[in-house]
Scaffold this motif. Structure first.
Motif, PDB file in Angstrom:
ATOM      1  N   ASN A   3       9.700  -6.058 -38.853  1.00 19.37           N
ATOM      2  CA  ASN A   3       8.989  -4.979 -37.942  1.00 19.37           C
ATOM      3  C   ASN A   3       7.698  -5.590 -37.200  1.00 19.37           C
ATOM      4  O   ASN A   3       6.965  -6.115 -37.417  1.00 19.37           O
ATOM      5  CB  ASN A   3       8.020  -4.171 -39.128  1.00 19.37           C
ATOM      6  CG  ASN A   3       9.657  -3.088 -39.823  1.00 19.37           C
ATOM      7  OD1 ASN A   3      10.831  -3.094 -39.183  1.00 19.37           O
ATOM      8  ND2 ASN A   3       9.575  -3.108 -40.704  1.00 19.37           N
ATOM      9  N   THR A   4       7.456  -4.955 -36.009  1.00 18.63           N
ATOM     10  CA  THR A   4       5.751  -4.847 -35.326  1.00 18.63           C
ATOM     11  C   THR A   4       4.858  -4.893 -36.115  1.00 18.63           C
ATOM     12  O   THR A   4       5.316  -3.874 -36.911  1.00 18.63           O
ATOM     13  CB  THR A   4       5.932  -4.013 -33.838  1.00 18.63           C
ATOM     14  OG1 THR A   4       6.911  -4.495 -33.474  1.00 18.63           O
ATOM     15  CG2 THR A   4       4.670  -3.942 -33.543  1.00 18.63           C
ATOM     16  N   GLU A  96      -0.451  -0.419 -26.726  1.00 18.72           N
ATOM     17  CA  GLU A  96      -0.145  -0.568 -27.235  1.00 18.72           C
ATOM     18  C   GLU A  96      -0.246   0.582 -28.566  1.00 18.72           C
ATOM     19  O   GLU A  96       0.702   0.568 -29.751  1.00 18.72           O
ATOM     20  CB  GLU A  96      -0.612  -2.203 -27.694  1.00 18.72           C
ATOM     21  CG  GLU A  96      -0.045  -2.821 -27.008  1.00 18.72           C
ATOM     22  CD  GLU A  96      -0.790  -4.204 -27.467  1.00 18.72           C
ATOM     23  OE1 GLU A  96      -1.139  -4.741 -28.421  1.00 18.72           O
ATOM     24  OE2 GLU A  96      -0.099  -5.452 -26.432  1.00 18.72           O
ATOM     25  N   GLY A  99       1.514   4.180 -28.137  1.00 16.09           N
ATOM     26  CA  GLY A  99       2.842   3.584 -28.462  1.00 16.09           C
ATOM     27  C   GLY A  99       2.964   3.267 -29.783  1.00 16.09           C
ATOM     28  O   GLY A  99       4.300   4.224 -30.456  1.00 16.09           O
ATOM     29  N   GLN A 100       2.603   2.756 -31.228  1.00 12.00           N
ATOM     30  CA  GLN A 100       2.493   3.251 -32.065  1.00 12.00           C
ATOM     31  C   GLN A 100       2.816   3.779 -32.647  1.00 12.00           C
ATOM     32  O   GLN A 100       3.486   4.180 -33.692  1.00 12.00           O
ATOM     33  CB  GLN A 100       1.862   1.839 -33.555  1.00 12.00           C
ATOM     34  CG  GLN A 100       2.133   0.377 -32.337  1.00 12.00           C
ATOM     35  CD  GLN A 100       1.061  -1.138 -34.023  1.00 12.00           C
ATOM     36  OE1 GLN A 100       0.693  -0.526 -33.928  1.00 12.00           O
ATOM     37  NE2 GLN A 100       1.854  -2.216 -33.398  1.00 12.00           N
ATOM     38  N   THR A 103       5.727   6.102 -32.405  1.00 15.65           N
ATOM     39  CA  THR A 103       6.431   5.729 -32.753  1.00 15.65           C
ATOM     40  C   THR A 103       7.263   5.924 -34.584  1.00 15.65           C
ATOM     41  O   THR A 103       7.833   6.248 -35.439  1.00 15.65           O
ATOM     42  CB  THR A 103       6.994   3.661 -32.716  1.00 15.65           C
ATOM     43  OG1 THR A 103       7.253   3.850 -31.435  1.00 15.65           O
ATOM     44  CG2 THR A 103       8.278   3.008 -33.690  1.00 15.65           C
ATOM     45  N   TYR A 110      10.211   0.943 -30.455  1.00 15.05           N
ATOM     46  CA  TYR A 110       8.105   1.370 -29.571  1.00 15.05           C
ATOM     47  C   TYR A 110       8.243   0.490 -28.829  1.00 15.05           C
ATOM     48  O   TYR A 110       7.243   0.933 -26.857  1.00 15.05           O
ATOM     49  CB  TYR A 110       8.004  -0.136 -30.623  1.00 15.05           C
ATOM     50  CG  TYR A 110       6.116  -0.824 -29.724  1.00 15.05           C
ATOM     51  CD1 TYR A 110       4.951   0.156 -30.476  1.00 15.05           C
ATOM     52  CD2 TYR A 110       6.350  -1.973 -29.301  1.00 15.05           C
ATOM     53  CE1 TYR A 110       3.987  -0.239 -29.697  1.00 15.05           C
ATOM     54  CE2 TYR A 110       4.651  -2.147 -29.214  1.00 15.05           C
ATOM     55  CZ  TYR A 110       3.886  -1.753 -28.968  1.00 15.05           C
ATOM     56  OH  TYR A 110       2.488  -1.734 -28.129  1.00 15.05           O
ATOM     57  N   THR A 111       9.342  -0.317 -27.481  1.00 14.04           N
ATOM     58  CA  THR A 111       9.389  -0.368 -26.568  1.00 14.04           C
ATOM     59  C   THR A 111       9.408   1.158 -25.421  1.00 14.04           C
ATOM     60  O   THR A 111       8.693   0.848 -24.437  1.00 14.04           O
ATOM     61  CB  THR A 111      10.403  -1.046 -25.983  1.00 14.04           C
ATOM     62  OG1 THR A 111      10.144  -2.799 -26.930  1.00 14.04           O
ATOM     63  CG2 THR A 111      10.730  -1.157 -24.846  1.00 14.04           C
ATOM     64  N   ALA A 113       8.828   3.293 -26.429  1.00 14.55           N
ATOM     65  CA  ALA A 113       7.327   4.465 -25.864  1.00 14.55           C
ATOM     66  C   ALA A 113       5.445   3.559 -25.715  1.00 14.55           C
ATOM     67  O   ALA A 113       5.048   4.584 -25.011  1.00 14.55           O
ATOM     68  CB  ALA A 113       7.060   4.682 -27.805  1.00 14.55           C
ATOM     69  N   GLN A 114       5.761   2.737 -26.133  1.00 17.80           N
ATOM     70  CA  GLN A 114       4.286   2.183 -24.924  1.00 17.80           C
ATOM     71  C   GLN A 114       4.819   1.831 -23.681  1.00 17.80           C
ATOM     72  O   GLN A 114       3.995   1.906 -22.922  1.00 17.80           O
ATOM     73  CB  GLN A 114       4.864   0.855 -25.868  1.00 17.80           C
ATOM     74  CG  GLN A 114       3.847  -0.194 -25.873  1.00 17.80           C
ATOM     75  CD  GLN A 114       3.253  -1.410 -24.959  1.00 17.80           C
ATOM     76  OE1 GLN A 114       5.038  -1.969 -24.356  1.00 17.80           O
ATOM     77  NE2 GLN A 114       2.664  -1.969 -23.883  1.00 17.80           N
ATOM     78  N   GLY A 333      11.576   2.154 -35.630  1.00 16.05           N
ATOM     79  CA  GLY A 333      11.921   1.935 -34.184  1.00 16.05           C
ATOM     80  C   GLY A 333      10.346   0.918 -34.331  1.00 16.05           C
ATOM     81  O   GLY A 333      10.487   0.146 -32.950  1.00 16.05           O
ATOM     82  N   LEU A 334      10.174   0.629 -34.985  1.00 23.46           N
ATOM     83  CA  LEU A 334       9.187  -0.786 -35.368  1.00 23.46           C
ATOM     84  C   LEU A 334       9.698  -1.851 -35.399  1.00 23.46           C
ATOM     85  O   LEU A 334       9.271  -3.051 -35.273  1.00 23.46           O
ATOM     86  CB  LEU A 334       7.878  -0.531 -36.206  1.00 23.46           C
ATOM     87  CG  LEU A 334       6.791   0.070 -36.015  1.00 23.46           C
ATOM     88  CD1 LEU A 334       5.655   0.465 -36.528  1.00 23.46           C
ATOM     89  CD2 LEU A 334       6.359   0.010 -34.360  1.00 23.46           C
TER      90      LEU A 334
END
Length: 498
Positions: A3-4, A96, A99-100, A103, A110-111, A113-114, A333-334
């Motif tokens: 996860n991011t 960033e 975007g988070q 998500t 996330y990609t 979104a951001q 999503g992360l």
């Protein structure tokens, strides 16, 4: 799945109070009410948000009216442009973080979104930042019956206080679709995000505040439709309402607007036909069809949910679609490898699952998907799903699902095809795939939809108008067309007689 990691500023944002923004001040709801926001990938509560009601709506509208009549009207067109460009830069600088947040509350990868939604939002604001100095009147060579010399000219003025009601599927870019023209034309606004995704709108308004817009130019109320949206739509102090959402709610808003005959623009539902001709590049068309329905978990008003495939290439397309569906990695999503996130809520998951059950009972053939993915017992996850409906009678072929579900139908006669494609109460978008230039233009002209895509899908640009025919809405957003929706035209006659 790796996860991011949450940015420290995102965690700090989640941990602090999330209030209304009225007249340049952050404040709790008048009655102290709050509601919770969950992460649809985990079902865990991630924030508590102020729950606005009628008193808060009244305060927000009054604040918008006050600044419209005083400070905001004194801001020059070039200064509006400067403020909007500053906002676009701020959105990009916080890409960033934004975007988070998207998500976490919406679920999309996330990609997407951001790199997708946040960047698009900045571009929309930047496009509309070019408009303030270009909103012009005109002089008209009139011929008065009196015969006396007369100068006639027109002025374009802001329509007034705008209620901007945005959906949860694109919770940031939809704010920009409405705030962009409102700010460019000099209107003051009350922004109401969807209750499922209020957090990124709150963070956006924090950036608006930091950019130096006059207090009251943009006000924010968070909450539910019945308590906040309904009194906002009916409010006599609102001059225009812009809404994106379901056709059912759009009808209620149109009815509420009749009290003071406020201007209304509506971007509503869709059941978009996507047509593959036998001469099309099959692999490209199949990928376009898959992206058109599976992107954003199918939670897109223009989702390519009705796929009409010529008999001669039906089997190839079904194989290709199944292959694209199988390649999707469904997950939080992360997670770095996720290509499809969860549906936005438990209610949405139940709705889509209900359609899948009905489809099977109504004779549609399940080609792939339709289940909760293994290993994802929590969260609102669903596999990308393909049905074949030979009779075109199942509910999934007629009703908007708002999930990753495509219904494939075959065709052989092009005239019958166009009739079938148009046989829907909606008319938001349509598309076709072909290498035949004559067929492309001929069919495009016959399709009853506000956007028609040829050998592509979901191409939207802030310079190009967007909106629907029939029950898909009223008016157009984006482009120069939307400027008319946020302005009034005043005709001035001046007698030049001695």
């Amino acid at each position: 799945m790796n996860n991011t990691q949450l940015l420290p500023q995102v965690q700090a944002f989640l941990d602090k109070p999330h209030q209304l923004f009225i007249g340049g001040q952050w404040c709790a709801a008048a009655d102290g009410g709050t509601f919770t926001v969950e992460n649809p990938a985990t079902t865990q509560v991630i924030a508590e948000v102020a729950d606005a009601a009628e008193d808060d709506v009244n305060a927000a509208v009054a604040a918008a009216r006050d600044t419209l009549d005083t400070e905001w009207k004194q801001v020059s067109p070039s200064e509006r442009t400067r403020l909007m460009l500053r906002l676009a830069d701020a959105i990009e600088a916080h890409a960033e973080e934004l975007g988070q947040i998207i998500t976490l509350e919406n679920g999309k990868p996330y990609t997407n979104a951001q790199q997708g939604e946040v960047r698009i939002t900045a571009n929309i604001i930047r496009y509309f930042a070019g408009w303030p100095s270009k909103i012009e009147g005109s002089t008209i060579p009139v011929s008065p019956s009196s015969g006396e010399p007369m100068l006639n000219y027109t002025l374009r003025e802001p329509v007034g206080v705008c209620a901007l009601v945005v959906p949860w599927n694109f919770p940031l870019s939809m704010c920009a679709w409405k705030l962009g023209p409102a700010l460019a034309t000099g209107c003051a606004s009350v922004l109401k995000p969807a209750e499922q995704t209020p957090l990124v709108a709150i963070r956006l308004v924090e950036l608006i505040e930091a950019c130096g817009f006059p207090a009251g130019t943009v006000n924010l109320i968070t909450g539910f439709g019945a308590k906040a949206g309904a009194p906002l739509a009916a409010h006599p102090g609102v001059d225009k309402i812009a809404f994106t959402g379901s056709t059912q709610v759009g009808r209620l808003i149109a009815q509420a607007a009749t009290g003071n005959m406020k201007k209304v623009s509506l971007e509503l539902g869709g059941k978009s036909p996507n047509i593959i001709l036998p001469d099309a590049d099959i692999k490209r068309a199949a990928k376009g069809a898959a992206d058109g329905i599976f992107y954003n978990q199918g939670q897109v008003c223009t989702a390519a949910s009705r796929l009409y495939v010529h008999d001669s290439v039906l089997d190839q397309i079904l194989d290709e679609l199944s292959s694209h569906a199988a390649k999707h990695v469904v997950g939080p999503g992360l997670a770095a490898d996720t290509t499809m996130g969860p549906l936005v809520s438990a209610a949405q998951h139940r709705t889509v699952s209900g359609y899948l059950e009905r489809a099977a009972n109504e004779g549609a053939e399940l080609i792939c998907g339709g289940q909760r993915p293994e290993g994802l017992e929590t969260g609102h996850f669903l596999e990308p799903t393909v049905f074949l409906d030979a009779s075109e009678q199942a509910c999934i072929a007629r009703e908007e699902i708002f999930g990753p579900v495509v219904t494939v139908m075959s065709w052989s006669d092009v005239d019958e095809l166009v009739h079938r494609a148009n046989n829907t109460p909606y008319g938001l978008a349509a598309g076709l795939w072909t290498n035949d230039l004559r067929q492309a233009h001929t069919i495009a002209a016959e399709l009853k939809a506000g956007s028609v895509w040829v050998n592509c899908w979901n191409v939207v640009d802030p310079a190009s108008p967007f909106g629907g025919y029939k029950q898909s809405g009223w008016g157009r957003e984006m482009g120069k067309n939307v400027i008319d929706a946020y302005t009034e035209t005043k005709s001035v006659f001046v007698s030049l007689a001695g």
